[in-house]
Design a protein around this motif. Structure first.
Motif, PDB file in Angstrom:
ATOM      1  N   ASP A  66       0.936  -1.178   0.139  1.00  0.00           N
ATOM      2  CA  ASP A  66       0.061   0.056  -0.040  1.00  0.00           C
ATOM      3  C   ASP A  66       0.885   1.292   0.001  1.00  0.00           C
ATOM      4  N   TYR A  98       1.128   4.105   1.011  1.00  0.00           N
ATOM      5  CA  TYR A  98       0.640   5.050   2.024  1.00  0.00           C
ATOM      6  C   TYR A  98       1.440   4.854   3.305  1.00  0.00           C
ATOM      7  N   TYR A 140      -5.998   7.533   6.916  1.00  0.00           N
ATOM      8  CA  TYR A 140      -6.039   6.287   5.884  1.00  0.00           C
ATOM      9  C   TYR A 140      -7.399   5.999   5.443  1.00  0.00           C
ATOM     10  N   ALA A 178       2.555  -1.212   4.356  1.00  0.00           N
ATOM     11  CA  ALA A 178       2.402   0.274   4.056  1.00  0.00           C
ATOM     12  C   ALA A 178       3.848   0.745   3.680  1.00  0.00           C
ATOM     13  N   VAL A 186      -2.645   2.378   9.989  1.00  0.00           N
ATOM     14  CA  VAL A 186      -2.625   1.130   9.093  1.00  0.00           C
ATOM     15  C   VAL A 186      -2.406  -0.008  10.184  1.00  0.00           C
TER      16      VAL A 186
END
Length: 553
Positions: A323, A325, A340, A356, A372
C-alpha cells in the motif's frame, strides 16, 4: 478506559477499577516470552509499582496485585486464574491472539495476560501498557483479541534517502508496540539491494543488517529481505539465479528467514539480455512468463532447501497488498499527513496482509502507520477519522496543546485527499468563514479567525518543543514555511485593517512586508530534492494572500 490501538475485537469492561498497589507480584512460566516480560515490567514500574517475580506456590500478601504472564504453552498457571475470573482462555484464538483479564479472584486482585502464542502474550503486555497509560488505576476488564490480517507492517520501499539505522530501530519498536508484525527491507537507494544486487554485502553493511534482524526479533517483527533485481536481471541466466541465491544465502546466515523478490518499477517490454527475448518472446505476457520462471527457480534453489524459510512473499498464496501510503517520493515538496481512507473492511477477505510504504521521514510516518496498524488488525471497526485523531493524541503524549498544533500542521499536508479539491481543508474552512465576517464587520467571527492564524503561526514552535526531536529535524523546512505563512496571514489581517482605515502609508509598508514573507515562504526546499520547494497549505494559504492583495488594490 484508555484508547487501545489497534482496536480490540472483544472487550467487556465493568465500572469498577482498583489502584495499582506499591508492590506487584508477577508469576511467569518457564517459557514466558522475555520481550513480554520486559514490556510488563516497564509498564508496572512506570505506574510506580515495585515488581517482584514469584512462583505460583509462593505466599503473597493479599494487598499485592498478582499478574500471571504467559499463555497455555508458556505458563500453565494462567488457565486456572482465567477460570476463576470466568473468562475463556486463548486456546481457540488464531496466531497472535491473546486474552487479557483483570478483576477479583477470591479476596485479591489479579491480572492474566495470556497469548495463543508468545507473540500474543507480547501483544497482551502492550495492551496492558495502554490500559495504564496516564492512570494509576486498573479497570476490571476482559479482552479477547486477535488479528484479522496475518501480515501487517511496513515496507521501506521508497526512493531517496533511506532511513538511518537509528530510524529503523525506532520503527521496529513502534511496530511491536502497535502489533505490526512485518518489516520489509527494500530501500530503493541501497545499492546492494537494487543497482548492484549481484554483489554481496560488505562486512560492515552486513553487520548492520544483522543487528536490525535481531532487533526485529526482539519486538516480534518478521524481518523480510526484499531484493529488487529487475533493473538488470536476465531471467533465463543461470549465473543470475546463482547470484540471487547467493545473496539470499548471505542474508540467511545472519538470521533472515523471510524473503521477497519485488519486480516493481521496471519495464515490461524491454529485456535486459537478448537471451530472454529469444526464450520468452515479447510483450507483457512474455514478461510475466519470465518472472514466473525466475521465481519458481528461486523457490526450488533456495526456499525449498531450508525448512525454516517462509514461502516467498507474494508467491503461491493470497495477495499481500503493498500500500503506497503514506509514501511521498512521487510528490517531492510535500509530506503525507492525512487519514488512512478508502480501504474497505471486506478487503480483509481477499488479502493475507497489508504492508504500508512510508515516507523518507521516518518519525512523521508513525502518524499514518498508527492507522495502518489499526485497520489491519480490525478492519470491521476501523474509523479513519477517529484513528487519525487518536494517532495525533498518542504522538503528542496526551498533551492537548501539542495535539492541536500537530493537527493544524498535518492539515497543511492533506494532499492525499486532494480528491476533495482542498489541500488544507480545516484552514480553507476557516478562511471561507472569515470573508463574510470581514465584509459584515462581525468582530467576534473576525477575532475567531485571528486566533486561528496566531495558533497556525505558533504551531511549529509548539511541535519543536513537544514532540520527539527526530520529527522536528525531518520536517524542519515544512515547519519553517508554516511559520512564515502564518506570519503572512497575520500581516494580511493588518493590511485589510489599514486599507479599511484608508491608511495609505501602512498599506504600502504592509504590502512590502507581505512580499518579503511570501518570498521567504517559497525559499525552503525538500532535502530529498533541493530543486523542489516545500509546499505548506498549498493553494490555500497562498491563495488567501493573493485574495487580500487583490482586495486592497
Amino acid at each position: 478506559m484508555s484508547r487501545i490501538c489497534p482496536t480490540p475485537q472483544e472487550v467487556v469492561e465493568s465500572a469498577t477499577s482498583t489502584p495499582i498497589p506499591s508492590v506487584v507480584a508477577v508469576i511467569n512460566g518457564p517459557d514466558t516470552d522475555p520481550a513480554a516480560r520486559r514490556v510488563l515490567e516497564a509498564t508496572l514500574r512506570g505506574a510506580g509499582a515495585e515488581v517482584r517475580h514469584v512462583r505460583a506456590r509462593d505466599v503473597v500478601p493479599n494487598e499485592h496485585l498478582l499478574v500471571y504472564l504467559g499463555g497455555p504453552a508458556e505458563n500453565p498457571t494462567t488457565a486456572r486464574i482465567l477460570q476463576r475470573l470466568n473468562v475463556k482462555g486463548p486456546e481457540d484464538l488464531p496466531a497472535e491472539g491473546y486474552v487479557l483479564a483483570s478483576g477479583r479472584a477470591g479476596d485479591r486482585s489479579v491480572v492474566t495476560l495470556a497469548g495463543a502464542d508468545p507473540t500474543g502474550t507480547y501483544y497482551a503486555a502492550h495492551t496492558f501498557r495502554q490500559l495504564l497509560d496516564g492512570t494509576d488505576r486498573l479497570p476490571s476488564i476482559a479482552i479477547r483479541d486477535w488479528p484479522r490480517l496475518s501480515v501487517r507492517g511496513a515496507i521501506e520501499g521508497f526512493y531517496g534517502s533511506p532511513w538511518s539505522d537509528e530510524d529503523r530501530a525506532d520503527q521496529l519498536a513502534f511496530y511491536g508496540a502497535h502489533k505490526l508484525n512485518t518489516y520489509q527491507y527494500s530501500p530503493k537507494d541501497d545499492p546492494y539491494l537494487r543497482e548492484r544486487w549481484r554483489d554481496p554485502y560488505p562486512d560492515t553493511e552486513l553487520a548492520q543488517l544483522a543487528s536490525l534482524v535481531a532487533q526485529a526479533r526482539d519486538h516480534h517483527v518478521t524481518f523480510t529481505y526484499a531484493l529488487s533485481p529487475g533493473l538488470s536481471v536476465c531471467y533465463s541466466s543461470n549465473d543470475d539465479l546463482a547470484a540471487l541465491v547467493a545473496k539470499f544465502e548471505q542474508l540467511y546466515a545472519i538470521g533472515v528467514r523471510s524473503f521477497n523478490v519485488p519486480l516493481d518499477d521496471i519495464s515490461y517490454t524491454d529485456w535486459n539480455c537478448a537471451a530472454d527475448e529469444e526464450r520468452f518472446g515479447t510483450g507483457g505476457g512474455a514478461a510475466g512468463t519470465a518472472q514466473a520462471y525466475l521465481l519458481n527457480r528461486v523457490v526450488e534453489a533456495f526456499v525449498a532447501q531450508h525448512d525454516d524459510v517462509s514461502p516467498l512473499q507474494l508467491f503461491g498464496h493470497r495477495i499481500m497488498l503493498w500500500d503506497n501510503y503514506p509514501v511521498n517520493d512521487y510528490q517531492r515538496g510535500r509530506l503525507a499527513l492525512a487519514p488512512y481512507t478508502g480501504r474497505q473492511p471486506r478487503l480483509a477477505d481477499q488479502l493475507v496482509g497489508v504492508v504500508a510504504n512510508p515516507m523518507n521521514q521516518a518519525a512523521a510516518s508513525k502518524l499514518g502507520l498508527y492507522s495502518v496498524a489499526d485497520y489491519a488488525w480490525n478492519p470491521e471497526r476501523f474509523d479513519p477519522q477517529q484513528s487519525w485523531q487518536d494517532s495525533l493524541d498518542e504522538y503528542a503524549k496526551g498533551d492537548e496543546n501539542v495535539s492541536t498544533a500537530l493537527r493544524m500542521f498535518c492539515d497543511t499536508q492533506h494532499w492525499l485527499e486532494t480528491i476533495t479539491g482542498v489541500d488544507a481543508p480545516e484552514l480553507a474552512a476557516a478562511i471561507e468563514a472569515f470573508w463574510p465576517a470581514w465584509l459584515a464587520k462581525d468582530d467576534a467571527a473576525i477575532t475567531t479567525f485571528e486566533r486561528h492564524v496566531v495558533a497556525f503561526a505558533a504551531a511549529p514552535d509548539v511541535l519543536k518543543g513537544g514532540l520527539e526531536p527526530a520529527f522536528a529535524t525531518e520536517t524542519r523546512p515544512w515547519l519553517t514555511t508554516m511559520t512564515v505563512w502564518g506570519e503572512a496571514m497575520a500581516t494580511c489581517l493588518d493590511l485589510l485593517r489599514a486599507h479599511r482605515e484608508s491608511d495609505a502609508q501602512a498599506v504600502r509598508t504592509l504590502t512590502t512586508r507581505l512580499d518579503t514573507l511570501v518570498s521567504r515562504a517559497r525559499s525552503e526546499v525538500d532535502p530529498n530534492d533541493p530543486s523542489v520547494p516545500v509546499k505548506v497549505a498549498d493553494g490555500v494559504a497562498d491563495r488567501f494572500v493573493r485574495d487580500v492583495l487583490t482586495a486592497v488594490r
